[in-house]
Design a protein around this motif. Sequence first.
Motif, mmCIF file in Angstrom:
data_model
loop_
_atom_site.group_PDB
_atom_site.id
_atom_site.type_symbol
_atom_site.label_atom_id
_atom_site.label_comp_id
_atom_site.label_asym_id
_atom_site.label_seq_id
_atom_site.Cartn_x
_atom_site.Cartn_y
_atom_site.Cartn_z
ATOM 1 N N SER A 99 -2.806 0.062 5.324
ATOM 2 C CA SER A 99 -3.506 1.318 5.068
ATOM 3 C C SER A 99 -2.499 2.452 5.155
ATOM 4 C CB SER A 99 -4.623 1.519 6.092
ATOM 5 O OG SER A 99 -4.060 1.735 7.380
ATOM 6 N N THR A 120 -4.096 -6.221 6.866
ATOM 7 C CA THR A 120 -4.527 -5.158 5.966
ATOM 8 C C THR A 120 -3.621 -3.947 6.115
ATOM 9 O OG1 THR A 120 -6.828 -5.875 6.182
ATOM 10 C CG2 THR A 120 -6.440 -3.693 5.242
ATOM 11 N N SER A 132 -5.929 -12.837 3.920
ATOM 12 C CA SER A 132 -6.578 -13.554 5.014
ATOM 13 C C SER A 132 -6.147 -15.011 4.963
ATOM 14 C CB SER A 132 -8.106 -13.464 4.906
ATOM 15 O OG SER A 132 -8.534 -12.118 4.961
ATOM 16 N N ASN A 149 -3.527 -5.079 -1.056
ATOM 17 C CA ASN A 149 -3.115 -4.552 0.246
ATOM 18 C C ASN A 149 -3.593 -5.405 1.421
ATOM 19 O OD1 ASN A 149 -5.881 -3.871 0.013
ATOM 20 N ND2 ASN A 149 -5.626 -2.216 1.511
ATOM 21 N N SER A 150 -4.104 -6.621 1.155
ATOM 22 C CA SER A 150 -4.622 -7.426 2.254
ATOM 23 C C SER A 150 -4.525 -8.908 1.942
ATOM 24 C CB SER A 150 -6.076 -7.058 2.560
ATOM 25 O OG SER A 150 -6.909 -7.385 1.458
ATOM 26 N N HIS A 171 0.868 -1.182 0.000
ATOM 27 C CA HIS A 171 0.000 0.000 0.000
ATOM 28 C C HIS A 171 0.903 1.229 0.000
ATOM 29 C CE1 HIS A 171 -3.475 2.555 0.708
ATOM 30 N NE2 HIS A 171 -2.768 3.185 1.634
ATOM 31 N N HIS A 224 -6.456 -11.760 9.506
ATOM 32 C CA HIS A 224 -6.534 -10.801 8.406
ATOM 33 C C HIS A 224 -5.413 -9.768 8.566
ATOM 34 C CE1 HIS A 224 -10.671 -12.198 7.504
ATOM 35 N NE2 HIS A 224 -10.831 -12.195 8.815
#
Length: 307
Positions: free
Chosen positions: A133, A131, A107, A104-105, A24, A129
């Motif tokens: 940001s 993630t 799981s 950007n993620s 990200h 998860h």
Amino acid sequence: MNVSPILSPLTFLGYHPIVHTIHHKKIEASINPVGAELSSLKVNDFEHLWQGDEKYWSGRAPILFPIVGALKNDFMKFQGTRYEMPKHGIARHAQFDCMAMASNSISLRLQSSDASLNQYPWNFELIVHFTLSDAGLDIRYEVTNKDETPMLFTIGSHPAFALSIKDPSELENFTVTIDQSEPLQRYGLNESGLLDTHSEPHDPVIPLSSTIFDNDALVFRDIKATSVKLSHAGQTMLTVNTGGAPHLGIWAKPAAPFVCIEPWLGTCDFIDSDNRFENKPDLTSLAPGHTHEHSIAIVFPDEQYSA
């Protein structure tokens, strides 16, 4: 999807896992499906995560589930059955399945098995998860009870952050600050990694040194803080938001060039434990079919993005 798999040098039962990398803007994270372990965390190509070195400690950021720390004599008893479980539980060396990925993620999921039931007597699902940001990395745990009876467990995080030093004396330039105005209660550990039953006050500002971890981790129970800051020469490197975790461990090997900031929902056994799992303090009791969630975040100061 803009996901970059790379071959990991780690192995699991002869298997070479694929470590998945997410991005990200100027931040990048890599996650190993063995243990769903964060294995790299970079901002502007600067590595913040300890990269593992057997001279000190080969881990990076294990997930602690369904126990944190050690059981007394490495076993517990539940409903008349004895279960042996290693320190920090069964998830850290288990193979997770990738459920979903985006740029950007990611799981990853671990489900109970015949092997896990020999160590821990509940059917479960653990989903982690990751993630990215603008602020940094969010890690969210979802624990679901797949059994027919209430499930007892705890969970904890164990990220290790790299400290750029050439000599152990330079550790004195680093400080861990726990965002709490009143004194903390620190519990000592014995040689088996079990907690003393008494505590003593400890200042929330912790200057690092080559000897501070000579007696193992600094363990704090019943904290009110929700964030812990790592600083170098007075400048914030990163902040760990604990998600309200009630307990905290700060640890490294003596004189090692890293420090772990560990939000925990539980702790290891006390020295007077009777080994009965239902008597272990701090366990979460989860009803059949229900899901428990907890999140932490690793947050970087704004100026790192413009460096």
